[in-house]
Scaffold this motif. Structure first.
Motif, mmCIF file in Angstrom:
data_model
loop_
_atom_site.group_PDB
_atom_site.id
_atom_site.type_symbol
_atom_site.label_atom_id
_atom_site.label_comp_id
_atom_site.label_asym_id
_atom_site.label_seq_id
_atom_site.Cartn_x
_atom_site.Cartn_y
_atom_site.Cartn_z
ATOM 1 N N THR A 133 0.589 15.749 -55.041
ATOM 2 C CA THR A 133 -0.700 16.287 -54.599
ATOM 3 C C THR A 133 -0.562 17.760 -54.244
ATOM 4 O O THR A 133 0.409 18.167 -53.602
ATOM 5 C CB THR A 133 -1.209 15.490 -53.384
ATOM 6 O OG1 THR A 133 -1.402 14.131 -53.783
ATOM 7 C CG2 THR A 133 -2.521 16.047 -52.874
ATOM 8 N N ASP A 134 -1.542 18.561 -54.659
ATOM 9 C CA ASP A 134 -1.497 20.001 -54.416
ATOM 10 C C ASP A 134 -2.352 20.344 -53.195
ATOM 11 O O ASP A 134 -3.578 20.275 -53.243
ATOM 12 C CB ASP A 134 -2.011 20.745 -55.645
ATOM 13 C CG ASP A 134 -1.807 22.250 -55.535
ATOM 14 O OD1 ASP A 134 -1.343 22.719 -54.466
ATOM 15 O OD2 ASP A 134 -2.120 22.971 -56.508
ATOM 16 N N PRO A 135 -1.736 20.733 -52.084
ATOM 17 C CA PRO A 135 -2.503 21.033 -50.878
ATOM 18 C C PRO A 135 -3.082 22.440 -50.846
ATOM 19 O O PRO A 135 -3.723 22.819 -49.860
ATOM 20 C CB PRO A 135 -1.476 20.853 -49.766
ATOM 21 C CG PRO A 135 -0.184 21.243 -50.407
ATOM 22 C CD PRO A 135 -0.292 20.833 -51.857
ATOM 23 N N ALA A 136 -2.877 23.229 -51.921
ATOM 24 C CA ALA A 136 -3.363 24.608 -51.918
ATOM 25 C C ALA A 136 -4.876 24.687 -51.792
ATOM 26 O O ALA A 136 -5.416 25.698 -51.337
ATOM 27 C CB ALA A 136 -2.903 25.319 -53.195
ATOM 28 N N ALA A 137 -5.583 23.607 -52.187
ATOM 29 C CA ALA A 137 -7.047 23.618 -52.133
ATOM 30 C C ALA A 137 -7.586 23.290 -50.746
ATOM 31 O O ALA A 137 -8.803 23.302 -50.534
ATOM 32 C CB ALA A 137 -7.616 22.635 -53.159
ATOM 33 N N LEU A 138 -6.714 23.003 -49.776
ATOM 34 C CA LEU A 138 -7.180 22.689 -48.431
ATOM 35 C C LEU A 138 -7.827 23.907 -47.786
ATOM 36 O O LEU A 138 -7.314 25.027 -47.892
ATOM 37 C CB LEU A 138 -6.012 22.211 -47.564
ATOM 38 C CG LEU A 138 -5.481 20.801 -47.840
ATOM 39 C CD1 LEU A 138 -4.159 20.581 -47.119
ATOM 40 C CD2 LEU A 138 -6.514 19.765 -47.410
ATOM 41 N N THR A 139 -8.923 23.695 -47.103
ATOM 42 C CA THR A 139 -9.600 24.789 -46.389
ATOM 43 C C THR A 139 -9.796 24.413 -44.927
ATOM 44 O O THR A 139 -8.879 24.548 -44.129
ATOM 45 C CB THR A 139 -10.937 25.126 -47.071
ATOM 46 O OG1 THR A 139 -11.745 23.933 -47.164
ATOM 47 C CG2 THR A 139 -10.705 25.679 -48.470
ATOM 48 N N HIS A 140 -11.002 23.929 -44.591
ATOM 49 C CA HIS A 140 -11.305 23.634 -43.192
ATOM 50 C C HIS A 140 -11.594 22.160 -42.960
ATOM 51 O O HIS A 140 -12.374 21.805 -42.069
ATOM 52 C CB HIS A 140 -12.481 24.483 -42.719
ATOM 53 C CG HIS A 140 -12.198 25.956 -42.770
ATOM 54 N ND1 HIS A 140 -11.336 26.592 -41.896
ATOM 55 C CD2 HIS A 140 -12.645 26.921 -43.618
ATOM 56 C CE1 HIS A 140 -11.270 27.884 -42.190
ATOM 57 N NE2 HIS A 140 -12.052 28.104 -43.234
ATOM 58 N N PRO B 27 7.470 11.701 -55.185
ATOM 59 C CA PRO B 27 7.491 12.254 -53.833
ATOM 60 C C PRO B 27 6.828 13.627 -53.816
ATOM 61 O O PRO B 27 6.837 14.348 -54.813
ATOM 62 C CB PRO B 27 8.987 12.351 -53.513
ATOM 63 C CG PRO B 27 9.636 12.524 -54.859
ATOM 64 C CD PRO B 27 8.796 11.740 -55.836
ATOM 65 N N LEU B 28 6.258 13.978 -52.704
ATOM 66 C CA LEU B 28 5.644 15.290 -52.573
ATOM 67 C C LEU B 28 6.730 16.367 -52.593
ATOM 68 O O LEU B 28 7.715 16.280 -51.858
ATOM 69 C CB LEU B 28 4.854 15.371 -51.264
ATOM 70 C CG LEU B 28 4.003 16.618 -51.050
ATOM 71 C CD1 LEU B 28 2.907 16.723 -52.105
ATOM 72 C CD2 LEU B 28 3.387 16.613 -49.656
ATOM 73 N N HIS B 29 6.568 17.371 -53.439
ATOM 74 C CA HIS B 29 7.558 18.432 -53.575
ATOM 75 C C HIS B 29 7.772 19.135 -52.230
ATOM 76 O O HIS B 29 6.845 19.309 -51.433
ATOM 77 C CB HIS B 29 7.090 19.438 -54.636
ATOM 78 C CG HIS B 29 8.134 20.417 -55.037
ATOM 79 N ND1 HIS B 29 8.333 21.606 -54.370
ATOM 80 C CD2 HIS B 29 9.052 20.382 -56.035
ATOM 81 C CE1 HIS B 29 9.316 22.276 -54.955
ATOM 82 N NE2 HIS B 29 9.769 21.548 -55.963
ATOM 83 N N ARG B 30 9.003 19.565 -52.001
ATOM 84 C CA ARG B 30 9.338 20.152 -50.699
ATOM 85 C C ARG B 30 8.497 21.380 -50.384
ATOM 86 O O ARG B 30 8.123 21.602 -49.223
ATOM 87 C CB ARG B 30 10.824 20.491 -50.633
ATOM 88 C CG ARG B 30 11.307 21.490 -51.663
ATOM 89 C CD ARG B 30 12.795 21.792 -51.491
ATOM 90 N NE ARG B 30 13.269 22.759 -52.469
ATOM 91 C CZ ARG B 30 13.702 22.437 -53.680
ATOM 92 N NH1 ARG B 30 13.720 21.169 -54.040
ATOM 93 N NH2 ARG B 30 14.102 23.345 -54.529
ATOM 94 N N ASP B 31 8.187 22.194 -51.389
ATOM 95 C CA ASP B 31 7.348 23.366 -51.116
ATOM 96 C C ASP B 31 5.947 22.959 -50.676
ATOM 97 O O ASP B 31 5.337 23.612 -49.823
ATOM 98 C CB ASP B 31 7.256 24.247 -52.365
ATOM 99 C CG ASP B 31 8.587 24.907 -52.713
ATOM 100 O OD1 ASP B 31 9.474 24.959 -51.828
ATOM 101 O OD2 ASP B 31 8.752 25.349 -53.869
ATOM 102 N N ARG B 32 5.445 21.870 -51.245
ATOM 103 C CA ARG B 32 4.110 21.412 -50.872
ATOM 104 C C ARG B 32 4.118 20.733 -49.514
ATOM 105 O O ARG B 32 3.119 20.736 -48.797
ATOM 106 C CB ARG B 32 3.549 20.507 -51.960
ATOM 107 C CG ARG B 32 3.288 21.291 -53.239
ATOM 108 C CD ARG B 32 2.643 20.485 -54.318
ATOM 109 N NE ARG B 32 2.301 21.342 -55.453
ATOM 110 C CZ ARG B 32 1.743 20.922 -56.579
ATOM 111 N NH1 ARG B 32 1.447 19.626 -56.722
ATOM 112 N NH2 ARG B 32 1.462 21.763 -57.560
ATOM 113 N N ARG B 33 5.247 20.142 -49.157
ATOM 114 C CA ARG B 33 5.370 19.604 -47.795
ATOM 115 C C ARG B 33 5.233 20.733 -46.787
ATOM 116 O O ARG B 33 4.522 20.607 -45.779
ATOM 117 C CB ARG B 33 6.718 18.897 -47.637
ATOM 118 C CG ARG B 33 6.838 17.602 -48.439
ATOM 119 C CD ARG B 33 8.282 17.138 -48.549
ATOM 120 N NE ARG B 33 8.823 16.684 -47.288
ATOM 121 C CZ ARG B 33 8.855 15.416 -46.889
ATOM 122 N NH1 ARG B 33 8.335 14.473 -47.666
ATOM 123 N NH2 ARG B 33 9.379 15.076 -45.739
#
Length: 493
Positions: free
Chosen positions: A260-267, A284-290
């Motif tokens: 899952t890509d958390p870059a789209a998270l806002t508020h 597994p969620l990639h370490r950078d995305r964690r």
């Protein structure tokens, strides 16, 4: 699948790092003791067991143990297990789930036969062919339930007897709404040791299953003013429905080969993730995305809801630690006995940030919703080591099933790709484009309960889903597994 991580002994979450294996392991063990994650008196696995788990030489483990005994962090006596020394430990500092109504047909008015006209003979009615009923499922490949025939009944009864005889009279009363202190203390030690969770019994709240915990968190988030929770593009619809029932909308995040890509998270008020083994994609969620999702939580004050639904079951890789260990003040860790033991126990737990404990406890209504005797039994099951032994045996059994599944698919359908096999209780079987629905229908007629990937896709997800099957291998009993594989291979394109 050369390495066998499921061995005898207890689980210990360690990540050796450094210029050498011996030094890295020594430092990791010392840090675990110093931080309080391994409490005084904790029995460590044998050097042989830990060496197999970590994929290193036994002498390396033995030397690391010896170093720490010399430093006073561990104690070792001949003929007895190595344990954490009884010394003053500085605890870790806390950082801050529409039909269309058929329109009634107009009633035909009777027609009067014209005079002097002979009525035409009524047409002969041909009886409709009998409707073919769908067969009831014989085999269940829907993920979400373990092999209930393997529940450790004898050991559970022994633990229940010991726990009940030792329980104080007050244990049969209403009790702390957070749950029995014996179980919260046992969970704190186990989660710290086996999953890398920074747990404190005072911050653990027990609940009647994962969905109950999610329901409570949804109410708290709504009361705090949140209106949206970010979720994964693929997941369990009942979980999304729990959040919707609390008055929250759910927004799916993008997904790719890194998870899952958390870059789209806002508020958003929170994000619900399965970082150790994404369900149902199996990565597994990639370490950078964690790190990215934790940074988002710190920056915005949002919460990360970590669903560690099958964290104990890993086969060809070292364990992936809980995300909560990165920031206990912004991550809510949710675990359950449903996959490791049985969902019918209705026992799950939340490790909460300090600021949430009072609100979640109040959301429970001021009463304990879980049976005290089952809580006491699970506490005894954990502290006696029976839980570790059961999980290890289950891990070996499920790995054998997974291996047989992968071999059967390689022999009968080598053109199909199988992914997500390193952990968990299911695999993702990718199909040729446009075949998912027909395969699921064929499975029904073969007596297989089976879901396609589309079933688990959020309705607002933007990524076009590949055709695939989500094959759960936890539920069927061992004696039925060969028949399950034959039926599955018959329906594959």
């Amino acid at each position: 699948m050369a390495k066998h991580w499921a061995t005898l002994g207890i689980d210990l979450h360690l990540e050796p790092a450094g210029p050498g294996l011996r030094r890295g392991l020594t430092d990791a063990l010392r840090d675990a003791v110093r931080s309080g994650r391994l409490a005084p008196g904790t029995r460590l696995p044998s050097s042989r067991s830990l060496a197999v788990d970590l994929g290193i030489a036994r002498n390396t483990v033995a030397e690391a143990y010896a170093d720490l005994v010399a430093e006073g962090w561990l104690t070792a006596r001949q003929g007895s297990a190595t344990r954490v020394a009884d010394r003053t430990v500085i605890p870790p500092i806390a950082t801050a789930e529409p039909g269309r109504t058929a329109q009634p047909q107009a009633t035909a008015q009777p027609r009067t036969t014209p005079p002097h006209r002979v009525p035409a003979p009524a047409p002969t009615r041909v009886p409709a062919p009998p409707r073919r009923e769908r067969p009831r499922p014989v085999y269940d490949l829907v993920p979400g339930t373990p092999d209930l025939s393997a529940f450790p009944r004898i050991e559970w009864l022994k633990a229940a007897r010991r726990a009940f005889l030792a329980a104080p009279h007050q244990a049969l009363g209403y009790g702390d709404p957070r749950g029995r202190p014996e179980l919260r203390a046992a969970l704190a030690g186990y989660l710290s040791r086996a999953r890398g969770v920074r747990a404190d019994p005072e911050r653990i709240v027990l609940c009647a299953g994962f969905t109950h915990g999610l329901h409570l968190l949804g109410r708290v988030l709504r009361a705090r003013g949140a209106d949206t929770v970010a979720v994964e593009s693929y997941g369990l619809p009942p979980h999304w429905k729990q959040l919707t029932a609390a008055g929250l909308s759910t927004t799916p995040l993008p997904f790719d080969e890194l998870g899952t890509d958390p870059a789209a998270l806002t508020h958003e008020g929170a994000v619900l993730l399965t970082p150790a083994h994404q369900f149902p994609m199996g990565v597994p969620l990639h370490r950078d995305r964690r790190a990215t999702v934790v940074d988002w939580a710190r920056r915005t004050g949002g919460l990360v809801l970590e669903d560690d639904y099958d964290g104990e079951f890993r086969y060809d890789r070292q364990p992936v630690g809980a995300l909560q260990g990165l920031d206990p003040d912004h991550v809510v860790y949710l675990g359950t006995a449903s996959k490791s033991l049985a969902p019918g126990l209705r026992l799950a737990w939340m490790v909460l940030p300090p600021a949430l404990v009072e609100e979640v406890t109040a959301a429970k209504g001021g009463v304990d919703t879980c049976g005290a005797l089952d809580q006491l039994t699970l506490a005894e099951f954990l502290t006696s080591g029976a839980y570790d032994r059961h999980v290890r045996a289950a891990r070996l059994r499920y790995r054998r099933r997974r291996d047989a599944l992968v071999r059967a698919l390689a022999a009968q359908a080598p053109h199909l790709e199988v992914t997500g096999i390193a952990a968990g209780l299911h695999v993702l079987l990718r199909l040729p484009p446009g075949t998912e629905q027909s395969v699921v229908q064929a499975a029904t007629w073969q007596g297989l309960a089976l879901h396609g990937l589309t079933f688990f896709r959020h309705e607002a997800a933007t990524t076009e889903p590949p055709d695939a099957l989500v094959v759960g291998y936890g539920t069927p009993a061992d004696h039925a597994w060969a028949g399950v594989l034959e039926a599955l291979c018959r329906v594959l394109p």
